[in-house]
Write a protein that holds these residues in place. Structure first.
Motif, PDB file in Angstrom:
ATOM      1  N   ALA A 201     -10.847  11.389 -56.001  1.00  0.00           N
ATOM      2  CA  ALA A 201     -10.712  10.658 -54.729  1.00  0.00           C
ATOM      3  C   ALA A 201     -11.710   9.503 -54.672  1.00  0.00           C
ATOM      4  CB  ALA A 201     -10.930  11.610 -53.556  1.00  0.00           C
ATOM      5  N   MET A 202     -12.901   9.746 -55.169  1.00  0.00           N
ATOM      6  CA  MET A 202     -13.934   8.710 -55.197  1.00  0.00           C
ATOM      7  C   MET A 202     -13.509   7.535 -56.075  1.00  0.00           C
ATOM      8  SD  MET A 202     -17.797   9.192 -56.658  1.00  0.00           S
ATOM      9  CE  MET A 202     -18.975   7.862 -56.750  1.00  0.00           C
ATOM     10  N   ILE A 203     -13.019   7.831 -57.272  1.00  0.00           N
ATOM     11  CA  ILE A 203     -12.605   6.776 -58.199  1.00  0.00           C
ATOM     12  C   ILE A 203     -11.412   6.012 -57.646  1.00  0.00           C
ATOM     13  CG2 ILE A 203     -11.726   6.285 -60.511  1.00  0.00           C
ATOM     14  CD1 ILE A 203     -14.696   7.028 -60.375  1.00  0.00           C
ATOM     15  N   ALA A 204     -10.471   6.708 -57.057  1.00  0.00           N
ATOM     16  CA  ALA A 204      -9.294   6.044 -56.491  1.00  0.00           C
ATOM     17  C   ALA A 204      -9.689   5.043 -55.414  1.00  0.00           C
ATOM     18  CB  ALA A 204      -8.327   7.082 -55.919  1.00  0.00           C
ATOM     19  N   LYS A 208      -9.977   0.562 -55.966  1.00  0.00           N
ATOM     20  CA  LYS A 208      -8.860  -0.102 -55.276  1.00  0.00           C
ATOM     21  C   LYS A 208      -9.341  -1.449 -54.758  1.00  0.00           C
ATOM     22  CE  LYS A 208      -5.187   0.345 -51.909  1.00  0.00           C
ATOM     23  NZ  LYS A 208      -4.252  -0.223 -52.903  1.00  0.00           N
ATOM     24  N   LEU A 209      -8.777  -2.506 -55.269  1.00  0.00           N
ATOM     25  CA  LEU A 209      -9.174  -3.856 -54.886  1.00  0.00           C
ATOM     26  C   LEU A 209      -8.821  -4.158 -53.430  1.00  0.00           C
ATOM     27  CD1 LEU A 209      -8.052  -5.659 -58.128  1.00  0.00           C
ATOM     28  CD2 LEU A 209     -10.368  -5.774 -57.194  1.00  0.00           C
ATOM     29  N   ASN A 210      -9.709  -4.897 -52.767  1.00  0.00           N
ATOM     30  CA  ASN A 210      -9.477  -5.293 -51.383  1.00  0.00           C
ATOM     31  C   ASN A 210      -8.661  -6.581 -51.287  1.00  0.00           C
ATOM     32  OD1 ASN A 210     -10.762  -3.197 -49.948  1.00  0.00           O
ATOM     33  ND2 ASN A 210     -12.778  -4.083 -50.369  1.00  0.00           N
ATOM     34  N   ALA A 211      -7.698  -6.731 -52.188  1.00  0.00           N
ATOM     35  CA  ALA A 211      -6.915  -7.964 -52.243  1.00  0.00           C
ATOM     36  C   ALA A 211      -6.140  -8.228 -50.955  1.00  0.00           C
ATOM     37  CB  ALA A 211      -5.950  -7.914 -53.426  1.00  0.00           C
ATOM     38  N   VAL A 212      -5.916  -7.209 -50.144  1.00  0.00           N
ATOM     39  CA  VAL A 212      -5.209  -7.405 -48.881  1.00  0.00           C
ATOM     40  C   VAL A 212      -5.975  -8.355 -47.970  1.00  0.00           C
ATOM     41  CG1 VAL A 212      -6.278  -5.460 -47.642  1.00  0.00           C
ATOM     42  CG2 VAL A 212      -3.949  -6.193 -47.059  1.00  0.00           C
ATOM     43  N   GLY A 213      -7.269  -8.548 -48.219  1.00  0.00           N
ATOM     44  CA  GLY A 213      -8.052  -9.475 -47.410  1.00  0.00           C
ATOM     45  C   GLY A 213      -7.486 -10.884 -47.428  1.00  0.00           C
ATOM     46  N   ALA A 214      -6.991 -11.319 -48.568  1.00  0.00           N
ATOM     47  CA  ALA A 214      -6.408 -12.659 -48.663  1.00  0.00           C
ATOM     48  C   ALA A 214      -5.147 -12.761 -47.815  1.00  0.00           C
ATOM     49  CB  ALA A 214      -6.093 -12.984 -50.123  1.00  0.00           C
ATOM     50  N   ASP A 215      -4.404 -11.681 -47.690  1.00  0.00           N
ATOM     51  CA  ASP A 215      -3.201 -11.681 -46.858  1.00  0.00           C
ATOM     52  C   ASP A 215      -3.553 -11.585 -45.373  1.00  0.00           C
ATOM     53  OD1 ASP A 215      -1.474 -11.750 -49.125  1.00  0.00           O
ATOM     54  OD2 ASP A 215      -1.837  -9.607 -49.409  1.00  0.00           O
ATOM     55  N   LEU A 216      -4.575 -10.793 -45.047  1.00  0.00           N
ATOM     56  CA  LEU A 216      -5.008 -10.675 -43.658  1.00  0.00           C
ATOM     57  C   LEU A 216      -5.482 -12.025 -43.117  1.00  0.00           C
ATOM     58  CD1 LEU A 216      -6.927  -7.284 -43.896  1.00  0.00           C
ATOM     59  CD2 LEU A 216      -4.968  -7.729 -42.404  1.00  0.00           C
ATOM     60  N   ALA A 217      -6.054 -12.842 -43.994  1.00  0.00           N
ATOM     61  CA  ALA A 217      -6.552 -14.155 -43.564  1.00  0.00           C
ATOM     62  C   ALA A 217      -5.426 -15.054 -43.072  1.00  0.00           C
ATOM     63  CB  ALA A 217      -7.293 -14.829 -44.714  1.00  0.00           C
ATOM     64  N   GLY A 218      -4.218 -14.803 -43.493  1.00  0.00           N
ATOM     65  CA  GLY A 218      -3.079 -15.606 -43.063  1.00  0.00           C
ATOM     66  C   GLY A 218      -2.379 -15.060 -41.841  1.00  0.00           C
ATOM     67  N   LEU A 219      -2.902 -13.977 -41.268  1.00  0.00           N
ATOM     68  CA  LEU A 219      -2.262 -13.339 -40.120  1.00  0.00           C
ATOM     69  C   LEU A 219      -2.891 -13.836 -38.824  1.00  0.00           C
ATOM     70  CD1 LEU A 219      -0.156 -11.101 -39.401  1.00  0.00           C
ATOM     71  CD2 LEU A 219      -2.063  -9.487 -39.401  1.00  0.00           C
ATOM     72  N   ALA A 220      -2.092 -14.387 -37.938  1.00  0.00           N
ATOM     73  CA  ALA A 220      -2.604 -14.847 -36.643  1.00  0.00           C
ATOM     74  C   ALA A 220      -3.212 -13.675 -35.884  1.00  0.00           C
ATOM     75  CB  ALA A 220      -1.468 -15.472 -35.832  1.00  0.00           C
ATOM     76  N   GLY A 221      -4.386 -13.890 -35.324  1.00  0.00           N
ATOM     77  CA  GLY A 221      -5.052 -12.839 -34.556  1.00  0.00           C
ATOM     78  C   GLY A 221      -6.145 -12.123 -35.306  1.00  0.00           C
ATOM     79  N   VAL A 222      -6.242 -12.322 -36.626  1.00  0.00           N
ATOM     80  CA  VAL A 222      -7.371 -11.769 -37.379  1.00  0.00           C
ATOM     81  C   VAL A 222      -8.525 -12.759 -37.249  1.00  0.00           C
ATOM     82  CG1 VAL A 222      -8.238 -11.116 -39.645  1.00  0.00           C
ATOM     83  CG2 VAL A 222      -5.922 -10.481 -38.975  1.00  0.00           C
ATOM     84  N   HIS A 223      -9.601 -12.329 -36.604  1.00  0.00           N
ATOM     85  CA  HIS A 223     -10.690 -13.245 -36.261  1.00  0.00           C
ATOM     86  C   HIS A 223     -11.903 -13.161 -37.179  1.00  0.00           C
ATOM     87  CE1 HIS A 223      -8.929 -12.988 -31.942  1.00  0.00           C
ATOM     88  NE2 HIS A 223      -8.405 -14.008 -32.599  1.00  0.00           N
ATOM     89  N   ALA A 224     -12.200 -11.998 -37.724  1.00  0.00           N
ATOM     90  CA  ALA A 224     -13.397 -11.831 -38.536  1.00  0.00           C
ATOM     91  C   ALA A 224     -13.183 -10.695 -39.518  1.00  0.00           C
ATOM     92  CB  ALA A 224     -14.618 -11.547 -37.650  1.00  0.00           C
ATOM     93  N   MET A 225     -13.942 -10.749 -40.626  1.00  0.00           N
ATOM     94  CA  MET A 225     -13.788  -9.699 -41.645  1.00  0.00           C
ATOM     95  C   MET A 225     -15.054  -9.634 -42.489  1.00  0.00           C
ATOM     96  SD  MET A 225     -10.469  -9.066 -44.069  1.00  0.00           S
ATOM     97  CE  MET A 225     -10.450 -10.713 -44.783  1.00  0.00           C
ATOM     98  N   THR A 226     -15.360  -8.436 -42.930  1.00  0.00           N
ATOM     99  CA  THR A 226     -16.442  -8.207 -43.886  1.00  0.00           C
ATOM    100  C   THR A 226     -16.083  -6.967 -44.683  1.00  0.00           C
ATOM    101  OG1 THR A 226     -18.863  -8.041 -44.120  1.00  0.00           O
ATOM    102  CG2 THR A 226     -17.856  -6.732 -42.385  1.00  0.00           C
ATOM    103  N   ASP A 227     -16.813  -6.702 -45.761  1.00  0.00           N
ATOM    104  CA  ASP A 227     -16.591  -5.427 -46.444  1.00  0.00           C
ATOM    105  C   ASP A 227     -17.798  -4.526 -46.217  1.00  0.00           C
ATOM    106  OD1 ASP A 227     -18.317  -6.763 -48.172  1.00  0.00           O
ATOM    107  OD2 ASP A 227     -17.206  -6.281 -49.982  1.00  0.00           O
ATOM    108  N   VAL A 228     -17.549  -3.235 -46.235  1.00  0.00           N
ATOM    109  CA  VAL A 228     -18.585  -2.238 -45.957  1.00  0.00           C
ATOM    110  C   VAL A 228     -19.157  -1.775 -47.286  1.00  0.00           C
ATOM    111  CG1 VAL A 228     -19.089   0.007 -44.926  1.00  0.00           C
ATOM    112  CG2 VAL A 228     -17.456  -1.546 -43.826  1.00  0.00           C
TER     113      VAL A 228
END
Length: 348
Positions: A201-204, A208-228
């Motif tokens: 579960a840890m390795i999975a 897993k790449l956070n590539a969805v961030g590039a798609d979220l950036a194109g979504l109206a209403g997404v105002h801010a983002m960071t990774d934890v």
């Protein structure tokens, strides 16, 4: 008689993003850092502790530049390389960009580390980059007392779509895309007490790449983002709050956790980094009365290659969640909201 497998975690004082400097220590070190030279094209610098720098080339293109490296969080060299590369590329995705190429950062104890193990680390990192068409075009290596590996990652983003950690708005919903618990898993692994299913579960999660961030950036209403990552959920949420001049409220019971993380934390597995994190920023966090210390530890747990924390307008919440889940982030959920008020976090 064959040699025993190398244990990378035994060769390092800490592991993964847990070996980052504590937030308070880093803040003190940077106190006398000279201000950067003013530059109209520098869209994101160091002012709000964001994930990467963003430099505008023209009206449609900006360079995203970041670096990340650390000591082993797991024993398997190939897995270590994969995790480190995934983690480094995440900072580009967290700005809404896509990585173009990378440089390897390598520090290895060459007198005690088998060459084959170093080769496997580099191969693991290269495999992640190759999977998204990112060439590793060089880098730098040194002889060091502990194994260290990571990347410089260079990406590209449309300046109009670049997301910062400081632009959340009051009322925004907070989405976390991955479960917490990586630091706790690493602590249990180092003691030989992490079960195979938990390791998988840890390795999975960490590969897993956070590539969805590039798609979220194109979504109206997404105002801010960071990774934890190393400062834990609370630390990176506080950075978001301070940058925006807002408060936040999260519910522990809605916070996604990796399978087995709660049981391991309740059994006493923890990291020194989680304690250092709490000592650095606990004064800006309100916890419910009687909250068990292991729950607090999970909220401060240093995440290596953790999830994206996204601030999104209420009307875009469903679309953002659907986008995350369609990208395979099954644990993505809304765990809280941004609030008007002083920069702090309340846990309910």
């Amino acid at each position: 008689m064959s040699e025993a497998p190398i244990r990378l975690t035994s060769m390092a004082h800490g592991g993964g993003c847990g070996c980052k400097l504590a937030p308070a220590v880093l803040q003190d070190i940077l106190r006398k850092m000279p201000a950067s030279v003013p530059c109209a094209d520098l869209l994101v610098g160091a002012e709000t502790s964001d994930d990467a720098a963003v430099y505008r080339l023209n009206d449609r293109q900006a360079i995203v530049a970041t670096t990340d490296f650390f000591t082993p969080v797991v024993d398997d060299p190939f897995d270590f390389g994969r995790i480190a590369a995934t983690n480094a590329l995440s900072d580009v995705y967290a700005m809404g960009g896509r990585p173009l190429f990378a440089l390897a950062l390598v520090g290895m104890p060459v007198s005690t580390m088998p060459v084959e193990a170093v080769q496997d680390i580099l191969a693991g990192g290269a495999s992640v980059c190759a999977g998204v068409g990112v060439p590793v075009v060089g880098g730098h290596s040194i002889d060091s007392p502990e194994p260290i590996y990571g990347l410089v990652a260079i990406g590209l983003v449309d300046p109009a779509r670049a997301l910062k950690n400081a632009t959340a708005r009051a009322g925004d919903r907070l989405i976390l895309t991955k479960g917490l618990g990586v630091g706790i898993f690493s602590a249990a692994l180092k003691k030989g007490e992490l079960e195979p299913d938990a390791y998988r579960a840890m390795i999975a999660s960490t590969t897993k790449l956070n590539a969805v961030g590039a798609d979220l950036a194109g979504l109206a209403g997404v105002h801010a983002m960071t990774d934890v990552t190393g400062f834990g959920l609370l630390g990176h949420l506080l950075e978001m709050c301070r940058g925006a001049g807002l408060g936040a409220e999260i519910a522990f019971d809605r916070t996604p956790l990796l399978p087995y993380a709660a049981a391991l934390a309740a059994a006493g597995h923890s990291t020194g980094a989680a304690a250092r994190n709490w000592a650095s920023y606990g004064h800006d966090v309100t916890l419910p009365a009687g909250m068990p210390s292991w729950r607090r530890g999970l909220l401060c747990d240093p995440q290596t290659s953790g999830g994206l924390l996204v601030a999104v307008a209420p009307e875009a919440e469903a679309a953002a969640l659907a986008l995350c889940r369609s990208a395979g982030f099954d644990q993505a959920c809304v765990l809280g909201r941004m609030l008007a008020g002083a920069p702090n976090v309340s846990v309910v």
